[in-house]
Design an enzyme around this catalytic site. Structure first.
Site, PDB file in Angstrom:
ATOM      1  N   ARG A 321      38.230  63.579  59.535  1.00  0.00           N
ATOM      2  CA  ARG A 321      37.340  64.650  59.971  1.00  0.00           C
ATOM      3  C   ARG A 321      37.582  65.050  61.425  1.00  0.00           C
ATOM      4  O   ARG A 321      38.108  64.263  62.208  1.00  0.00           O
ATOM      5  CB  ARG A 321      35.879  64.195  59.806  1.00  0.00           C
ATOM      6  N   HIS A 417      39.903  57.185  55.886  1.00  0.00           N
ATOM      7  CA  HIS A 417      38.641  57.592  55.274  1.00  0.00           C
ATOM      8  C   HIS A 417      38.231  58.949  55.829  1.00  0.00           C
ATOM      9  O   HIS A 417      38.744  59.426  56.847  1.00  0.00           O
ATOM     10  CB  HIS A 417      37.539  56.546  55.509  1.00  0.00           C
ATOM     11  N   CYS A 418      37.319  59.582  55.122  1.00  0.00           N
ATOM     12  CA  CYS A 418      36.705  60.818  55.612  1.00  0.00           C
ATOM     13  C   CYS A 418      35.202  60.593  55.574  1.00  0.00           C
ATOM     14  O   CYS A 418      34.684  59.781  56.332  1.00  0.00           O
ATOM     15  CB  CYS A 418      37.155  62.022  54.796  1.00  0.00           C
ATOM     16  N   SER A 419      34.502  61.256  54.669  1.00  0.00           N
ATOM     17  CA  SER A 419      33.076  60.980  54.512  1.00  0.00           C
ATOM     18  C   SER A 419      32.865  59.969  53.393  1.00  0.00           C
ATOM     19  O   SER A 419      32.618  58.799  53.635  1.00  0.00           O
ATOM     20  CB  SER A 419      32.307  62.278  54.245  1.00  0.00           C
ATOM     21  N   THR A 425      40.507  62.029  51.941  1.00  0.00           N
ATOM     22  CA  THR A 425      41.179  60.725  51.866  1.00  0.00           C
ATOM     23  C   THR A 425      42.209  60.710  50.753  1.00  0.00           C
ATOM     24  O   THR A 425      43.327  60.210  50.936  1.00  0.00           O
ATOM     25  CB  THR A 425      40.136  59.615  51.640  1.00  0.00           C
TER      26      THR A 425
END
Length: 767
Positions: A321, A417-419, A425
């Site tokens: 992000r 990772h992202c959220s 991802t």
């Protein structure tokens, strides 16, 4: 058949790309079929006086779920016009149907709407009634992927391995993490008890777990969701121990040090192939600056040895992000790792936008192409450039290249990772593995990659693709003008909506979070959205799919428009870029990717109909539907690249190396996927287009920030000491940030950003 008001209509005119055809329209339970006979073509030899040769009848088949927008325009009797139905399809075919009888035209429109967005259940889609013929009938694509078999290929088995990994059974019944696969690989030094505690610190219990292990240097790519940091700065010793153990698996001594740092300081020395790749100019100037910056921020003040390329580990946590967005998530109890607790790693923010931005970007492309049913003119390349689609593809490729370099050249571990770890991802993880491993560039390997990193790890195909469509995507034009239709062409893949209330909703969400008992497994964030108010449904909650009660009392499923996004499409587009840049290194062709994109939306096969492995198991799709891979395997010869030489890997010979690196400055439009010619979409470079020039003139720079326990750089990072030396002066700092992709394009400016600017950025991320 009760949904079909009229099974067929004669004297229908179809127009596509300005070409007109006369024929008959048929409506079946799963397809709209237009049959016509092409114009008569006279024989070349007129000397015999023979009559013209009649062409064979042809058919155009349109599966209902592939329709993304259907517009009906009635024609008042006094207008002397014919009623028209215009269709936009997700495979970027656009067509218009003209009718003589308005009543029949309306019946066709209502029938299409009923067969598209009023089915009520996934089980009513075509996949559950499709029965293939030979040779496809004799293939079983469900057997192609086996998680334990793929892990064995990577060197991980059920037994404790010398390479430091084991297979855990903690999620065998999907109760530990419902959106994760049943088979998970974790470090051998980590017990299931530690995993139980670590899972409480990751969104939706998506803990860091193995997805790829490099066969030469034993370095890993792992993936997870974001941690539950919050504004209170929560931490988890078990999560820190898990990440530390992951980063220790390639060392001789796999026990972490007392301060949590991985044991040892060096990985195996670089392979000759890695050095050759570097010598051949694979590393660009921007990439060299990235490497220097990562090396500077990863030293943590410890004594360093002279730099030998590929000899030192720079273990990396990649948060996909934008920096400011990641920190904004702390308002609802989420966020990004506090690097004070992960001193053994460097964290990089990649500035990849969320699902709403990507959906809007594709909608802008569609708006540029939307009139291609009625006219045959070329699309405006200026408008295409302004869509930002190529910038997003370039950002994904650069992020994947960064990860591939860290693993393949720097001999380091990477956690992505992202959220929630199922959109950005999956994109980064799969693309970086395409760059690292020639196996995934074969047809079988690519299928395994999609099954592993997309299907098993829980990319929400059903939510993102909107298979059950939406009433919002059906418009009666005069009603829309009057305000009752509610929608525009831009609503094709949903709309961002309610942006002005996003910031307020985030504050309400934060208030609700602190006033409730926080159960780590309770979802309170809407996927990669990234924030939602608490009164809005979330994918794993009971209200995850909007539903209504029918007469029978059964819940009817519908599409949540704001959760749709072309995430998998972007992955296929980025794969096309690699295939185009390295045409001899992929076993399959561009047509393979294009047909896979089509069958994502055709709903002819059961592969993509559900959100995760658990849902597919519970729906018993392996026995009730066919696999999409049946289609490709039974027709494999149609998708084989004749120029493929990738089966021979020789790191000492140019063109046969193990590693590939994306050429970000060569990103181009995947014109065949959009149904256009190369000249129409790619043509000569545009001088006046900001969008295209940023791609054509150089590397975009995907990094928005880098952080360690002691230093940080980039917009939105915590107040820590900024790197000195090369980045000391204001001018050199600006130049360095520009080279790293930390420039004004991502919000890093020469002057402080205003409150309104920050708020605008947060609103987009919080939708």
């Amino acid at each position: 058949m009760d949904k079909i008001r009229v099974p067929e209509v004669d004297d229908v005119t179809m127009i596509s790309r300005g070409e007109q055809k006369e024929g008959k329209l048929h409506l079946t339970p799963h397809h709209l079929i237009f049959s016509y006979t092409p114009s008569l073509y006279p024989r070349q030899d007129h000397s015999c006086g023979s009559p013209p040769q009649k062409a064979r009848p042809q058919e155009v088949w349109i599966t209902y779920p592939i329709i993304s927008l259907c517009t009906f325009k009635p024609a008042p009797a006094a207008s002397h016009h014919r009623p028209i139905i215009r269709l936009r399809c997700r495979d970027f075919n656009f067509m218009a149907f003209y009718f003589i009888d308005e009543r029949k035209a309306r019946d066709v429109f209502e029938s299409i709407r009923a067969l598209t967005c009023k089915l009520g259940r996934i089980e009513k889609l075509y996949a559950f009634s499709y029965r293939p013929q030979k040779p496809e009938k004799d293939v079983n694509g469900w057997e192609l992927y086996n998680a334990k078999k793929e892990l064995r290929r990577l060197g991980v088995t059920d037994e404790v391995n010398e390479n430091g990994w084991r297979i855990t059974s903690i999620n065998d019944d999907y109760k530990y993490s419902p959106t994760y696969p049943a088979v998970l690989a974790v470090p051998s030094t980590i017990s299931d008890n530690v995993l139980n505690y670590a899972g409480r610190y990751r969104s939706r219990v998506r803990i860091p777990t193995l997805t790829y292990l490099h066969p030469i240097n034993n370095c890993s790519i792992t993936r997870s969701s974001q941690p539950l940091v919050g504004v209170r700065g929560n931490r988890s010793v078990q999560d820190e121990k898990l990440v530390s153990a992951i980063f220790s698996t390639s060392q001789a001594n796999t026990e972490p040090l007392e301060d949590g740092s991985p044991a040892g300081g060096h990985s195996a020395s670089s392979s000759q192939g890695d050095l050759n790749s570097a010598k051949e100019g694979v590393i660009t100037d921007t990439e060299a600056i990235e490497d220097e910056m990562l090396a500077r921020t990863s030293s943590d003040g410890r004594p360093t040895t002279p730099h030998v390329y590929g000899a030192q580990q720079h273990n990396l946590i990649v948060d996909a992000r934008p920096t400011v967005n990641a920190y904004a998530m702390q308002a609802v109890g989420l966020g990004s790792e506090n690097m004070d607790n992960y001193r053994f790693a460097t964290k990089a923010y990649l500035g990849i936008d969320n699902i709403h931005v990507m959906r809007d970007s594709l909608n802008k492309v569609i708006d540029t192409l939307k009139d291609s049913d009625l006219i045959s003119s070329s699309p405006s390349r200026e408008q295409l450039a302004k869509s930002g689609w190529l910038k997003h593809i370039a950002g994904l490729l650069e992020g994947a290249g960064l990860i591939a370099r860290q693993v393949g050249l720097q001999h380091s571990h990477v956690l992505i990772h992202c959220s929630d770890g199922w959109d950005r991802t999956s994109q980064l993880s799969a693309l970086s593995q395409l760059c690292l491993d020639p196996y995934y560039r074969t047809m079988e390997g690519f299928i395994v990659l999609v099954e592993k990193d997309w299907l098993s790890f829980g990319h929400m195909f059903r939510h993102r693709s909107g298979f059950l469509n939406s009433e919002k995507w059906f418009i009666i034009e005069n009603e829309r003008i009057g305000g009752a239709g509610g929608g525009t062409g831009g609503a094709t893949f949903g709309s961002a909506g309610s942006g002005g209330k996003a910031f307020e909703n985030a504050l309400l969400s934060a208030k609700g979070f602190f006033n409730k008992d926080n159960k780590s497994r309770d979802p309170f964030v809407d996927s990669d959205g990234e924030m939602i108010p608490f009164d809005t449904s979330s994918p794993n909650s009971k209200e995850s799919v909007p539903s209504v009660k029918g007469n029978s009392g059964a819940e009817k499923e519908t599409t949540k428009v704001k959760e749709t996004s072309p995430v998998f499409h972007q992955f296929l587009d980025a794969t096309f870029q690699l295939l185009h840049q390295y045409p001899t290194r992929f076993e399959f062709t561009e047509r393979f990717l294009r047909r896979l994109l089509y069958h994502l939306y055709s709903c002819q096969y059961g592969t993509f109909l559900y959100n995760n492995e658990k849902d597919r198991v519970e729906a018993n799709v392996m026995y009730r539907t066919r696999s999409v891979w049946d289609y490709f395997i039974s027709r494999k010869e149609q998708f084989i690249n004749e120029n493929y030489v990738g089966e021979i890997v020789n790191d000492n010979e140019r063109g046969k190396e193990r590693l590939l690196f994306p050429k970000v400055n060569e990103v181009r439009w995947w014109n065949d996927a959009f149904g256009r010619t190369d000249a129409e979409m790619n043509g000569p470079p545009l001088r006046s287009s900001v969008g295209e020039s940023s791609i054509g003139s150089g590397v975009r720079g995907v990094l928005t920030g880098v952080e360690t326990a002691d230093s940080a750089i980039g917009a939105g990072t915590p107040n820590k000491s900024i790197l000195s030396d090369h980045f000391s002066s204001s001018a050199s700092l600006s130049a360095g940030l520009s080279g790293l992709g930390l420039g004004k394009a991502k919000g890093t400016q020469d002057h402080p950003r205003s409150t309104s600017q920050v708020r605008a950025e947060l609103e987009v991320e919080m939708q």
